[in-house]
Design an enzyme around this catalytic site. Structure first.
Site, mmCIF file in Angstrom:
data_model
loop_
_atom_site.group_PDB
_atom_site.id
_atom_site.type_symbol
_atom_site.label_atom_id
_atom_site.label_comp_id
_atom_site.label_asym_id
_atom_site.label_seq_id
_atom_site.Cartn_x
_atom_site.Cartn_y
_atom_site.Cartn_z
ATOM 1 N N ASP A 150 0.709 -1.205 -0.059
ATOM 2 C CA ASP A 150 0.086 -0.028 0.069
ATOM 3 C C ASP A 150 0.830 1.491 -0.052
ATOM 4 O OD1 ASP A 150 -2.118 1.734 0.293
ATOM 5 O OD2 ASP A 150 -2.411 1.639 2.369
ATOM 6 N N TYR A 151 1.826 1.215 -0.923
ATOM 7 C CA TYR A 151 2.616 2.574 -0.950
ATOM 8 C C TYR A 151 2.102 3.485 -1.786
ATOM 9 C CZ TYR A 151 7.180 0.393 0.978
ATOM 10 O OH TYR A 151 8.144 0.014 1.678
ATOM 11 N N GLU A 152 1.770 4.830 -1.373
ATOM 12 C CA GLU A 152 1.171 5.647 -1.979
ATOM 13 C C GLU A 152 1.690 6.846 -2.439
ATOM 14 O OE1 GLU A 152 -2.340 6.506 0.299
ATOM 15 O OE2 GLU A 152 -2.774 4.417 0.669
ATOM 16 N N HIS A 153 3.067 7.043 -2.246
ATOM 17 C CA HIS A 153 4.086 8.147 -2.414
ATOM 18 C C HIS A 153 5.274 7.646 -3.121
ATOM 19 C CE1 HIS A 153 1.228 10.596 -0.601
ATOM 20 N NE2 HIS A 153 1.055 9.931 0.508
ATOM 21 N N GLN A 212 -8.836 0.904 -4.019
ATOM 22 C CA GLN A 212 -9.316 1.871 -2.981
ATOM 23 C C GLN A 212 -10.331 2.457 -3.595
ATOM 24 O OE1 GLN A 212 -6.524 3.907 -0.330
ATOM 25 N NE2 GLN A 212 -4.814 2.569 -1.158
#
Length: 303
Positions: A150-153, A212
């Site tokens: 769940d890396y988002e950056h 998501q």
């Protein structure tokens, strides 16, 4: 005699063709829930678990940052979930008492301390080596079954992300450390570029897509949700794409109160619903997990 042999051969060919065809209906009995990120005292035993579903708790989060959250560590992961209420002993207890429960950990997340979490490897080789070692230690300590990404950056390009995560997943699986892996993208250009690069190269090693859908606007309608689901199914072809909603107060998407379960029933009738996941148990505690019960009843039902 010749005609009999020909008939048998034709039957064998037909059986092989049938076996190679994908099923027209997806299994619809997987329920997943993130837990532990917000330190609200939620325990595994607080969450209702329907015996008719496969239930995955996802501990949130393991992050490759220093324990104080001040800097990244190039794949050396630390635990950032509520270790007091979600300890190795409690993992063992819930798995022993509920045979349909498995437990995973999620990597990364949005933020740590007062800053954002960035995927920031110094090199593919060093990050993968450190990640395999540190995550193997955590997974074995907690007796976990899988990982979620769940890396988002990102401070790395999509190809580097794909190689790091792809090699991590395949290594952990080949060594028998995990039995399943998932990814948690959302509809953002940079996020999708990274996860699609990963999917295009290593999608066969990824078991579930925790998309998501709650990152879409809060005005999302049932028909729009179904359209988004179809779009992301085409982005991640062959993947087990899960429907999702959030029980926090800041997320968007199609909420349970505005038709989420109606959309899921439509997808289930079409054979397109592998399962549902929720962000998160921490936020659902205040409402006694009413939406979790409805989700699992829907998945467990034969209709």
């Amino acid at each position: 005699m010749a005609s009999t042999k020909m008939l048998i051969t034709l039957l064998q060919i037909l059986i092989l063709i049938c076996l190679k065809q994908p099923s027209s209906a997806a299994s619809s009995d997987l329920f997943r829930e993130y837990i532990g990120a917000e330190f609200k005292g939620v325990k595994f035993s607080d969450v209702p678990i329907n015996p008719g579903v496969e239930f995955h708790f996802i501990l949130s989060f393991a992050i490759d940052y220093t324990a104080d959250g001040s800097s990244s560590t190039d794949g050396n992961f630390n635990v950032f979930w509520d270790m007091y209420n979600l300890s190795p002993a409690q993992v063992a207890a819930i798995k022993q008492s509920k045979s349909n429960v498995r437990v995973a950990l999620s990597l990364g997340g949005d933020s740590v301390g007062n800053g954002l979490v960035y995927f920031n490897p110094s090199s593919v080789k060093s990050w993968v080596s450190n990640a395999v070692t540190s995550l193997t230690r955590i997974i074995k300590e907690y007796n976990l079954d899988g990982i979620d990404v769940d890396y988002e950056h990102f401070s790395a390009d999509p190809d580097t992300f794909a190689e790091c995560i792809g090699r991590l997943v395949t290594t952990l699986k080949s060594q028998g450390v995990i039995s399943f892996a998932s990814i948690a993208p959302f509809d953002d250009d940079q996020v999708q570029k990274h996860y699609l690069a990963l999917w295009n190269k290593y999608g066969s090693s990824i078991d579930y897509v925790n998309f998501q859908f709650y990152a879409y606007d809060s005005s999302t309608t049932v028909s729009q949700f179904l359209g988004y689901f179809e779009k992301q199914s085409s982005n991640y072809p062959g993947g087990k794409l899960l429907a999702s909603f959030s029980t926090d107060s800041s997320s968007g998407g199609l909420s349970p109160a505005k038709g989420f379960f109606s959309a899921c029933r439509t997808l289930k009738k079409q054979g397109k619903l592998p399962g549902i996941f929720v962000w998160s148990a921490d936020d659902s505690l205040k409402n006694s997990f009413s939406y979790e019960r409805t989700s699992q009843n829907l998945l467990a039902s034969s209709g």
